[in-house]
Motif scaffolding. Structure first.
Motif, PDB file in Angstrom:
ATOM      1  N   ILE A   6      81.657  47.971  49.285  1.00  0.00           N
ATOM      2  CA  ILE A   6      80.656  46.895  49.211  1.00  0.00           C
ATOM      3  C   ILE A   6      79.267  47.501  49.173  1.00  0.00           C
ATOM      4  CG2 ILE A   6      79.687  44.832  50.318  1.00  0.00           C
ATOM      5  CD1 ILE A   6      82.960  46.010  51.673  1.00  0.00           C
ATOM      6  N   ILE A   7      78.438  46.988  48.283  1.00  0.00           N
ATOM      7  CA  ILE A   7      77.014  47.313  48.290  1.00  0.00           C
ATOM      8  C   ILE A   7      76.245  46.047  48.637  1.00  0.00           C
ATOM      9  CG2 ILE A   7      75.029  47.876  46.828  1.00  0.00           C
ATOM     10  CD1 ILE A   7      76.697  50.004  45.485  1.00  0.00           C
ATOM     11  N   ILE A   8      75.284  46.190  49.549  1.00  0.00           N
ATOM     12  CA  ILE A   8      74.470  45.077  50.009  1.00  0.00           C
ATOM     13  C   ILE A   8      73.030  45.322  49.591  1.00  0.00           C
ATOM     14  CG2 ILE A   8      73.634  43.798  52.030  1.00  0.00           C
ATOM     15  CD1 ILE A   8      76.229  44.745  53.469  1.00  0.00           C
ATOM     16  N   ILE A   9      72.450  44.385  48.870  1.00  0.00           N
ATOM     17  CA  ILE A   9      71.054  44.500  48.458  1.00  0.00           C
ATOM     18  C   ILE A   9      70.202  43.774  49.486  1.00  0.00           C
ATOM     19  CG2 ILE A   9      69.365  44.031  46.658  1.00  0.00           C
ATOM     20  CD1 ILE A   9      71.617  44.095  44.632  1.00  0.00           C
ATOM     21  N   GLY A  10      69.491  44.525  50.303  1.00  0.00           N
ATOM     22  CA  GLY A  10      68.661  43.957  51.360  1.00  0.00           C
ATOM     23  C   GLY A  10      69.147  44.384  52.733  1.00  0.00           C
ATOM     24  N   GLY A  11      68.258  44.955  53.522  1.00  0.00           N
ATOM     25  CA  GLY A  11      68.643  45.471  54.836  1.00  0.00           C
ATOM     26  C   GLY A  11      68.001  44.744  55.994  1.00  0.00           C
ATOM     27  N   GLY A  12      67.636  43.465  55.803  1.00  0.00           N
ATOM     28  CA  GLY A  12      67.102  42.672  56.898  1.00  0.00           C
ATOM     29  C   GLY A  12      68.215  42.151  57.788  1.00  0.00           C
ATOM     30  N   LEU A  13      67.975  41.024  58.430  1.00  0.00           N
ATOM     31  CA  LEU A  13      68.941  40.481  59.383  1.00  0.00           C
ATOM     32  C   LEU A  13      70.283  40.177  58.743  1.00  0.00           C
ATOM     33  CD1 LEU A  13      69.609  39.396  62.201  1.00  0.00           C
ATOM     34  CD2 LEU A  13      68.610  37.208  61.503  1.00  0.00           C
ATOM     35  N   SER A  14      70.290  39.443  57.645  1.00  0.00           N
ATOM     36  CA  SER A  14      71.558  39.060  57.035  1.00  0.00           C
ATOM     37  C   SER A  14      72.266  40.259  56.402  1.00  0.00           C
ATOM     38  CB  SER A  14      71.351  37.951  56.002  1.00  0.00           C
ATOM     39  OG  SER A  14      70.385  38.319  55.042  1.00  0.00           O
ATOM     40  N   GLY A  15      71.499  41.160  55.792  1.00  0.00           N
ATOM     41  CA  GLY A  15      72.113  42.335  55.187  1.00  0.00           C
ATOM     42  C   GLY A  15      72.706  43.274  56.214  1.00  0.00           C
ATOM     43  N   SER A  16      71.960  43.521  57.311  1.00  0.00           N
ATOM     44  CA  SER A  16      72.446  44.427  58.354  1.00  0.00           C
ATOM     45  C   SER A  16      73.652  43.861  59.083  1.00  0.00           C
ATOM     46  CB  SER A  16      71.322  44.714  59.358  1.00  0.00           C
ATOM     47  OG  SER A  16      70.263  45.396  58.744  1.00  0.00           O
ATOM     48  N   SER A  17      73.623  42.537  59.369  1.00  0.00           N
ATOM     49  CA  SER A  17      74.767  41.943  60.074  1.00  0.00           C
ATOM     50  C   SER A  17      76.002  41.893  59.191  1.00  0.00           C
ATOM     51  CB  SER A  17      74.406  40.553  60.609  1.00  0.00           C
ATOM     52  OG  SER A  17      73.909  39.712  59.595  1.00  0.00           O
ATOM     53  N   THR A  18      75.825  41.658  57.891  1.00  0.00           N
ATOM     54  CA  THR A  18      76.965  41.715  56.972  1.00  0.00           C
ATOM     55  C   THR A  18      77.532  43.127  56.931  1.00  0.00           C
ATOM     56  OG1 THR A  18      75.960  39.989  55.585  1.00  0.00           O
ATOM     57  CG2 THR A  18      77.776  41.230  54.630  1.00  0.00           C
ATOM     58  N   ALA A  19      76.641  44.114  56.874  1.00  0.00           N
ATOM     59  CA  ALA A  19      77.082  45.513  56.849  1.00  0.00           C
ATOM     60  C   ALA A  19      77.868  45.864  58.103  1.00  0.00           C
ATOM     61  CB  ALA A  19      75.881  46.434  56.702  1.00  0.00           C
ATOM     62  N   LEU A  20      77.400  45.412  59.256  1.00  0.00           N
ATOM     63  CA  LEU A  20      78.107  45.711  60.494  1.00  0.00           C
ATOM     64  C   LEU A  20      79.488  45.063  60.515  1.00  0.00           C
ATOM     65  CD1 LEU A  20      78.473  46.733  63.345  1.00  0.00           C
ATOM     66  CD2 LEU A  20      77.037  44.846  64.162  1.00  0.00           C
ATOM     67  N   ASN A  21      79.550  43.792  60.157  1.00  0.00           N
ATOM     68  CA  ASN A  21      80.837  43.102  60.157  1.00  0.00           C
ATOM     69  C   ASN A  21      81.852  43.784  59.243  1.00  0.00           C
ATOM     70  OD1 ASN A  21      80.492  40.819  61.959  1.00  0.00           O
ATOM     71  ND2 ASN A  21      79.071  39.963  60.479  1.00  0.00           N
ATOM     72  N   ARG A 260      83.125  38.348  42.593  1.00  0.00           N
ATOM     73  CA  ARG A 260      82.902  39.552  43.400  1.00  0.00           C
ATOM     74  C   ARG A 260      81.461  39.681  43.895  1.00  0.00           C
ATOM     75  NH1 ARG A 260      86.722  43.915  42.918  1.00  0.00           N
ATOM     76  NH2 ARG A 260      88.589  43.223  41.819  1.00  0.00           N
ATOM     77  N   VAL A 261      80.745  38.552  43.982  1.00  0.00           N
ATOM     78  CA  VAL A 261      79.370  38.586  44.469  1.00  0.00           C
ATOM     79  C   VAL A 261      79.112  37.383  45.374  1.00  0.00           C
ATOM     80  CG1 VAL A 261      78.502  37.396  42.398  1.00  0.00           C
ATOM     81  CG2 VAL A 261      76.930  38.763  43.825  1.00  0.00           C
ATOM     82  N   ILE A 262      78.329  37.612  46.436  1.00  0.00           N
ATOM     83  CA  ILE A 262      78.034  36.591  47.442  1.00  0.00           C
ATOM     84  C   ILE A 262      76.555  36.691  47.806  1.00  0.00           C
ATOM     85  CG2 ILE A 262      78.201  36.330  49.967  1.00  0.00           C
ATOM     86  CD1 ILE A 262      81.174  36.407  49.762  1.00  0.00           C
ATOM     87  N   ALA A 263      75.917  35.539  48.070  1.00  0.00           N
ATOM     88  CA  ALA A 263      74.555  35.520  48.601  1.00  0.00           C
ATOM     89  C   ALA A 263      74.585  35.067  50.054  1.00  0.00           C
ATOM     90  CB  ALA A 263      73.668  34.583  47.788  1.00  0.00           C
ATOM     91  N   VAL A 264      73.780  35.703  50.895  1.00  0.00           N
ATOM     92  CA  VAL A 264      73.740  35.378  52.321  1.00  0.00           C
ATOM     93  C   VAL A 264      72.298  35.170  52.781  1.00  0.00           C
ATOM     94  CG1 VAL A 264      75.879  36.620  52.863  1.00  0.00           C
ATOM     95  CG2 VAL A 264      73.684  37.817  53.000  1.00  0.00           C
ATOM     96  N   GLY A 265      72.149  34.491  53.923  1.00  0.00           N
ATOM     97  CA  GLY A 265      70.853  34.343  54.561  1.00  0.00           C
ATOM     98  C   GLY A 265      69.823  33.645  53.705  1.00  0.00           C
ATOM     99  N   SER A 286      76.463  35.710  57.160  1.00  0.00           N
ATOM    100  CA  SER A 286      76.892  37.109  57.168  1.00  0.00           C
ATOM    101  C   SER A 286      78.323  37.239  57.675  1.00  0.00           C
ATOM    102  CB  SER A 286      75.953  37.939  58.048  1.00  0.00           C
ATOM    103  OG  SER A 286      74.644  37.910  57.546  1.00  0.00           O
ATOM    104  N   TYR A 287      78.623  36.492  58.712  1.00  0.00           N
ATOM    105  CA  TYR A 287      79.967  36.512  59.285  1.00  0.00           C
ATOM    106  C   TYR A 287      81.005  36.010  58.273  1.00  0.00           C
ATOM    107  CZ  TYR A 287      83.960  35.105  62.135  1.00  0.00           C
ATOM    108  OH  TYR A 287      85.229  34.932  62.643  1.00  0.00           O
ATOM    109  N   PHE A 288      80.743  34.851  57.672  1.00  0.00           N
ATOM    110  CA  PHE A 288      81.715  34.274  56.739  1.00  0.00           C
ATOM    111  C   PHE A 288      81.817  35.094  55.450  1.00  0.00           C
ATOM    112  CE2 PHE A 288      81.075  30.298  59.247  1.00  0.00           C
ATOM    113  CZ  PHE A 288      82.400  30.121  59.611  1.00  0.00           C
ATOM    114  N   ALA A 289      80.705  35.715  55.038  1.00  0.00           N
ATOM    115  CA  ALA A 289      80.758  36.583  53.858  1.00  0.00           C
ATOM    116  C   ALA A 289      81.678  37.764  54.111  1.00  0.00           C
ATOM    117  CB  ALA A 289      79.357  37.071  53.505  1.00  0.00           C
ATOM    118  N   ALA A 290      81.534  38.394  55.284  1.00  0.00           N
ATOM    119  CA  ALA A 290      82.390  39.538  55.626  1.00  0.00           C
ATOM    120  C   ALA A 290      83.849  39.128  55.717  1.00  0.00           C
ATOM    121  CB  ALA A 290      81.928  40.155  56.942  1.00  0.00           C
TER     122      ALA A 290
END
Length: 377
Positions: A6-21, A260-265, A286-290
């Motif tokens: 997975i690649i996430i574009i954006g490292g703010g709150l939604s991007g970081s929490s998606t990455a962690l999940n 194969r693409v999702i938008a969050v936050g 972020s949770y539901f995307a993960a």
């Protein structure tokens, strides 16, 4: 060419929490963030404590205040106070701390971040995303998450969210000291800002202050008005810097996923159209995307539609009613304050919405009927 699950574009709150999940589930994750680190984020910082169920880590370090009541005022008077029931149902978090905690935890589980790096081109070949960046390196991934905030370049590119996003215009600042704000209260100030409101949310030793308007975005250019609001919160030193931001607010039930693409936050236009709350939908999405991406990867399929369904059910249906309330309230703000805030049960209901104990659908029909009836008188 480096390849990730997975690649996430954006490292703010939604991007970081998606990455962690996702990294915690064992997937290889790359965040591409255009901004350098270390920026202060004077967003309100309000967060229902019930949202901890969407976070797979302890965030106590980022909690600055635990709120016991919510204050409402009309032009510095006509005060209404609502007590929050339960044990610390609403927190004020320091956003830069929370974002760092999420990112550090994601890295601990193998996630990677590139910053500051700008995505220049995205294409898809044989069910694989090809991402070209300004660092002259190309990256590949099986799934893509759009988390680049309210000014998202990519949500519209992939037709995710509303075709015509609706924006609220805001300014935000952080001032040292608490002014006249109690350390365990948040304050909403109506009347000064036409078609909107101001807010003050206390941290340990400072206050996050904001002004937002949902209809006329030029109103916040009035420096005298802004200073009057700041003074109403108990501050005399007006030598502050403000952060201007457009919030992409909720504007209808829309599909938030593609192939194969999702938008969050904020990129998914999930911000509350009445109170401009953004943290709760960011963590929830972020949770539901993960969960949705995990289901696809573990079962070798590409169907992400359950993500859009979950977000619309868990958040969108309530926001549909919140939008209707906002459209009437901010066009007739004085009437809205009298009927939507000063009624005996109203402030408690708003406080319960903030703490996640109620949603707009629970109160909407009665509120809208009262506002429409009074506005016609």
């Amino acid at each position: 060419m480096k390849e990730f699950d997975i690649i996430i574009i954006g490292g703010g709150l939604s991007g970081s929490s998606t990455a962690l999940n996702l990294s915690k589930k064992g997937y290889s994750v790359l965040i591409i963030e255009k901004e350098a680190s270390g920026n202060i984020k004077p967003c309100a910082g309000g967060m229902a404590s019930s949202m901890k169920k969407y976070l797979p880590l302890d965030i106590d370090e980022s909690i600055e205040s635990k709120i016991r009541n919510v204050e409402f005022r009309w032009e510095s008077s006509d005060n209404v106070v609502a007590d929050l029931s339960g044990e610390s149902p609403f927190w004020i978090i320091r956003r830069e701390k929370l974002d760092r905690l999420l990112l550090d935890e994601a890295i601990k589980y193998g996630g990677e971040i590139l910053r500051p790096v700008q995505v220049e081109k995205i294409t898809q070949q044989n069910k694989t995303w090809i991402i070209k960046c300004n660092n002259k390196v190309t990256y590949k991934s099986k799934f893509l998450v759009i988390a680049d905030g309210s000014q998202s370049r990519w949500a519209g590119y992939f037709n995710l969210g509303p075709r015509k996003p609706k924006f609220a215009n805001t300014i935000a600042l952080r001032l040292k000291g608490l002014g006249n704000i109690p350390k365990d209260s948040v304050r909403f100030e109506f009347g000064f800002v036409k078609y909107g409101f101001a807010w003050a949310f206390p941290l340990k030793d400072s206050v996050n202050i904001g002004l937002g308007t949902f209809i006329n975005n030029k109103l916040l250019e009035n420096k005298d008005l802004n200073n009057k609001v700041i003074k109403s919160f108990g501050f005399e030193d007006l030598s502050f810097k403000v952060v201007h931001k457009k919030l992409r607010i909720w504007n209808g039930l829309n599909k938030l996923n593609g192939d194969r693409v999702i938008a969050v936050g904020d990129a998914a236009s999930l911000c509350d159209p009445f109170l401009a709350e953004g943290i709760r939908p960011s963590l929830m999405s972020s949770y539901f995307a993960a969960e949705s991406i995990d289901e696809c990867l573990s079962s070798n399929n590409n169907d992400l539609n359950n993500y859009s369904t979950n977000i619309n059910n868990e958040w969108g249906k309530s926001m549909a009613w919140g939008k209707r309330i906002a459209q009437i309230f901010y066009r007739f703000p004085r009437t809205g304050y009298q009927l939507g805030v000063k009624r005996k049960t109203a402030p408690q209901r708003i406080a319960q919405i903030l703490s996640g104990q109620m949603n707009y659908e629970d109160i909407a029909m009665r509120v809208i009927k009262r506002l429409l009836t009074k506005s016609k008188d």
